[in-house]
Structures are given as structure tokens and as C-alpha cells.
Scaffold this active site. Sequence first.
Site, mmCIF file in Angstrom:
data_model
loop_
_atom_site.group_PDB
_atom_site.id
_atom_site.type_symbol
_atom_site.label_atom_id
_atom_site.label_comp_id
_atom_site.label_asym_id
_atom_site.label_seq_id
_atom_site.Cartn_x
_atom_site.Cartn_y
_atom_site.Cartn_z
ATOM 1 N N LYS A 140 -4.249 1.569 1.855
ATOM 2 C CA LYS A 140 -3.589 1.132 2.928
ATOM 3 C C LYS A 140 -2.789 -0.114 2.132
ATOM 4 C CE LYS A 140 -6.276 -1.677 5.487
ATOM 5 N NZ LYS A 140 -5.640 -3.160 5.248
ATOM 6 N N ARG A 193 2.588 -2.891 11.740
ATOM 7 C CA ARG A 193 2.150 -1.865 12.653
ATOM 8 C C ARG A 193 1.320 -2.071 13.768
ATOM 9 N NH1 ARG A 193 -2.449 0.800 12.785
ATOM 10 N NH2 ARG A 193 -3.122 -0.707 11.069
ATOM 11 N N ARG A 194 0.424 -2.749 13.699
ATOM 12 C CA ARG A 194 -0.265 -3.117 14.989
ATOM 13 C C ARG A 194 0.482 -4.070 15.941
ATOM 14 N NH1 ARG A 194 -4.952 -5.569 10.864
ATOM 15 N NH2 ARG A 194 -6.296 -3.843 10.593
ATOM 16 N N CYS A 301 7.260 -2.877 2.699
ATOM 17 C CA CYS A 301 5.929 -3.250 3.350
ATOM 18 C C CYS A 301 5.886 -3.914 4.607
ATOM 19 C CB CYS A 301 5.516 -4.202 2.256
ATOM 20 S SG CYS A 301 6.335 -6.017 2.462
#
Length: 368
Positions: A140, A193-194, A301
Amino acid sequence: MRRGGACLGVDRAADHRLGSGMVTWPRTNRELRTCGRVAWLGFRSGGIWCRLLVRLRSRGPGVVVRLGTRASPLAMAQARGVAGRLEELAPVTVEVVGIETAGDRHRGHLGELGGKGAFMREIDRALVTGRVDMAVHCLKDVPGDVPRPEGLVFAAYVERDETSDVMLFPMASEVQRMSDLPQGARVGTSAVRRRAQLGRIRPDLRVEYLRGNVNSRLGRLDAGEDFDAIVLALASLARLGIDRPGEMLDIVPAVGAGVLAVDCRRADSDVVELVRLLDDRETRRCVAAERTMLHGLQGHCNSPIAGHARLERDGQLCLRGMVFTRDGSRFVHSQEWAPPDKGAELGAYVAGDLLRKGARDLIGGVSR
């Protein structure tokens, strides 16, 4: 474990002839581990792994291979796990080499160093120059928009661990669920993303940037001064042997979540074949779908991209992909299925579907 007088071994195909015996090759890491070292000792001459053993032994009386990794406690624990598996499967000694990276030295935002690639450059250099023979990365953390160095290959994707994210709370707190957090509670995470998905669930939360190794993050949480909760990968806690209460979140994981990738020099065929002992076919199929999707989206990123592939009970490969704005207020979603050997095609299709639904505008709206 023998069939037709030949010991079980490892290869992609189901059955092969070795002399007059029939060999059934294990298809998964679990089957492989049941063979253990016996597999190396029982081959007839001419078998692929027998030839590999001879080549490795020709390097000297004791075969030592060097495994490079970041020097953080989590990275070292992961590398030691990979080293232990290899030493169980082959008569080699694996020396773990910790390498401090620019990402480890830098205390600010990773975007200032060009993103997650800051964790890999020194390790890649050590591999290319021969300081180490192989390297292990959390998949990841491997950027999707930066080409891998020429001559390197991921020879193994280790069997996937848990992919869930977990929200943790201070040990002294009575709060143990996100729904119990007060309005405006402070939540720490480094993943965009979180942040985006938490914004969809609880837009009132103050999601703040948090870096550092797992233990330092937990220390800041338990001090009760900076955060009311933090979000970590469940796999990282398990690999460190940390067991504490928390709430598993119903959010889509990162591309490559729970996967350790082992990198080698493509030209070093002995090491490549050795590392392939660790390769898990199901994980590789899922990775092919997820990483192809990521490459197709051309996200950087800092792009809030989530993707998760899994094999369904009916044998089909399922891929779910999502792209968000930074605060999660807008998103696009796609979920499709394909035969298990069509992971790359599935990933390309899902990426195209997300782009047709407007993913490019969402990605372009987030600064690097």
C-alpha cells in the site's frame, strides 16, 4: 508427503513429471508450509527446486541472503516474519538489513518529499547496487504513479493479511465507538483515503494529520492531549503483537492493504526463484486487479483512492474501487466481477468506469 515416489514441490502448474514419478505441486502458501524443508530434501535430480538448491549451495558452504527493509519497528517485524518463512521453506539464512529512509528521517508532511516513495528510494538503491539481495515493502506504500526502477521485480506477494482499518481510543477513555465521540472530536490519521471516508460518516470530526511509528502514535493517543481517537491498519497491530480494543471501520481499504511485496533484481534468477516460494496465487490475482486500477487512475500519493479485490465463493474475482474529494463530500464508485485470471483486465475496466464517472476531476482537485 509423497506421490509416485516424489516429494511435493512448488510451481505454477498442477502436475509435472519428474523421471517416473508424478508430482502434485501445492497451490497456496498453506499447502506449501505443510511440505516445509522436507520438500527441499526429497526431490529427484532434475527438479526445478533441486536445481535451485544446487545453485544456491554453489555460492558457498552457508547460503546467506540479505533482506532490506525500513528500520522502523513495524518494518523490521514484517521483515523478520518474511525471513522466518523463507528459512522454514529453504535451507538458507536470511539476514535482515534495516535501512533508514528519507521518509523516516522527515518529520513533516510526506508530500514535501514527493509522497510515499520517500520510504523506498534508499531501499531501492541498496537493492540495485547489491547491498541487499531482496527487499520487503508494504504494497500500500508503493506509489502508483512512479515507475519502479529498471531491473527490479516483485517476485512474491506474501499471503494477504487483514485489510481492515481500526479506530482506537485512549486506554483511559470510556468511549470505545466512533458513534460515541463528541461533536468536533479530534481523530488522527496520515491517510487521505481514511480522511475522506471518515468525512462521509462523521463530517463533524476534526481529522488531523498524524505521522510516526505505531507505538509513538499510540503514545500520543493515550496521553490524551492531541487526539480523541486515531485510525491504524489492523494488520500493523497484529504484526507488532499489539492487542487492544478498538472499532473496525466499514470503509474501503487502500490498494494493496495487508500485502507484503518482496522485491528482487530480475537478473538474479536464483534469488527470484527462491523468493517465489513465498508467492501466494490468490493474493497476486487480487493485487493485479487493484494495482492496474490504480495505474489507470494515475493518482498521486495524495489522491483519496480506495480499492479492494477479493475472490468470491463462486470463484469470481470482485474489485471495488472508489475515488473521493479530500473531505469525502463527493465520490465515484465502481464494482465489477471477472474470472480470477483476468485481474488486470478487471482493474482496467474499473479504472475506466471510475474515469467515465468523473474520477479525473476529483483527483485533479486534490493537490500533491
